[in-house]
Design a protein around this motif. Structure first.
Motif, PDB file in Angstrom:
ATOM      1  N   SER A  48       0.842  -1.212   0.000  1.00 15.69           N
ATOM      2  CA  SER A  48       0.000   0.000   0.000  1.00 15.69           C
ATOM      3  C   SER A  48       0.870   1.251   0.000  1.00 15.69           C
ATOM      4  O   SER A  48       0.521   2.259  -0.627  1.00 15.69           O
ATOM      5  CB  SER A  48      -0.923   0.017   1.219  1.00 15.69           C
ATOM      6  N   ASP A 169      -6.445  -1.272  -4.381  1.00 15.57           N
ATOM      7  CA  ASP A 169      -5.821  -1.839  -3.184  1.00 15.57           C
ATOM      8  C   ASP A 169      -6.778  -2.870  -2.583  1.00 15.57           C
ATOM      9  O   ASP A 169      -7.778  -2.508  -1.975  1.00 15.57           O
ATOM     10  CB  ASP A 169      -5.494  -0.735  -2.175  1.00 15.57           C
ATOM     11  N   GLU A 170      -6.457  -4.122  -2.788  1.00 14.14           N
ATOM     12  CA  GLU A 170      -7.275  -5.248  -2.310  1.00 14.14           C
ATOM     13  C   GLU A 170      -8.756  -5.075  -2.638  1.00 14.14           C
ATOM     14  O   GLU A 170      -9.599  -5.011  -1.742  1.00 14.14           O
ATOM     15  CB  GLU A 170      -7.058  -5.441  -0.811  1.00 14.14           C
TER      16      GLU A 170
HETATM   17 MG   LIG Z   1      -2.040  -2.753   2.264  1.00 17.31          MG
END
Ligand SMILES: [Mg+2]
Ligand SMILES: Nc1ncnc2c1ncn2[C@@H]1O[C@H](COP(=O)(O)OP(=O)(O)OP(=O)(O)O)[C@@H](O)[C@H]1O
Length: 270
Positions: A48, A169-170
């Motif tokens: 991240s 992000d995910e």
């Molecule tokens: Mg992360």
């Protein structure tokens, strides 16, 4: 402009430090225009953090990041703000405003960052809602829709300003398997139809291989592998092998044995 137009992002010798903790160590990476790059790595690996750097949310401690030939590190805060508008980011939470309907959420970046009139904005919002399959839910509030729909609405908003790159992000965290497949398909379809460069962080191996045209593995703030889906699946690098196959035994779970870990890192090839 850029002398190497094949790369939309060029990261060179980037280090990121929070206080005395170094999170990213001398990283270099090229993201090719139009590719679907999946970033793998264990929790805390720095994924991240790197995504935030690529999306111009923060600056590196040292090193350079060029996006479309422009060095974001040399920009003023105002230029960074402008630059960020050309990037689409789908955060883990979807980050919708709960007091706004889905249509209003998607309209917001257009109202804030363009001079378009309301009827043009309405047309764009309709197109983006249609793109993410939420046209029938335009007037609902985030609290009235499922987690998967929130992710799609967040994606609709990330797409509002027609970004050059979309960062996810995910995107499938916390979703049921069918919604995961839907989001994966949407990411691939958007990339194939618009050519938008796509960078995805995911822990889901099935998703990773469904999405990626290329994968990289980040471990303890450094890249330890970079290859096509086939190369990663067949890799004999023990780190890659353990991660990709989700094995309990291997260098990732054997951190105390620093010798084995360093051997794995230094092993030539993948
Ligand atoms: Mg992360
Ligand atoms: N703003 C910050 N201030 C201090 N430390 C930070 C900050 N952001 C991240 N870190 C630290 O940097 C390390 C990497 O964090 P990061 O969020 O990039 O990991 P990640 O690979 O995305 O992990 P996950 O898979 O759990 O999301 C962690 O140890 C985290 O605590």
């Amino acid at each position: 402009m850029d002398n190497t137009p094949d790369n939309i992002i060029e990261i060179r010798n980037v280090t990121k430090q929070f206080g005395s903790t170094k999170v990213l160590h001398d990283l270099s990476l090229d993201v090719k225009r139009g590719e679907r790059l999946v970033m793998l790595g264990g929790s805390g690996a720095g994924k991240s953090t790197l995504l935030n750097l690529m999306a111009a949310e923060t600056r590196p401690t040292s090193g350079t990041i060029k996006i479309d030939g422009t060095d974001i590190c040399a920009m003023s805060d105002g230029q960074m703000d402008d630059y960020r508008k050309t990037m689409g980011v789908l955060f883990q939470s979807g980050a919708l405003f709960n007091s706004l309907t889905l249509a209003e959420n998607i309209a917001l970046p257009l109202q804030e960052h363009t001079d378009l009139d309301q009827s043009t904005i309405d047309t764009i919002v309709t197109m983006k809602l249609n793109l993410v399959g939420l046209l029938a839910h335009a007037d609902k509030y985030p609290s009235e829709i499922s987690g998967g729909m929130k992710k799609r609405a967040g994606l609709g908003r990330a797409l509002a300003l027609d970004p050059k790159v979309i960062f996810y992000d995910e995107p499938s965290a916390g979703l049921d398997p069918v919604s995961v497949t839907e989001i994966d398909k949407l990411m691939v379809d958007l990339n194939e139809t618009t050519g938008v460069t796509t960078v995805v962080i995911t822990h889901e191996m099935t998703s990773a291989f469904r999405i990626a045209t290329r994968l990289v593995l980040l471990d303890q703030g450094q890249f330890v592998a970079d290859g096509s889906p086939d190369e990663m699946k067949q890799s004999d690098n023990p780190l890659v092998h353990q991660f990709v196959h989700g094995l309990l035994a291997g260098p990732l779970t054997d951190r105390k044995d620093t010798t084995a870990y360093h051997d794995a890192l230094l092993k030539p090839g993948r």
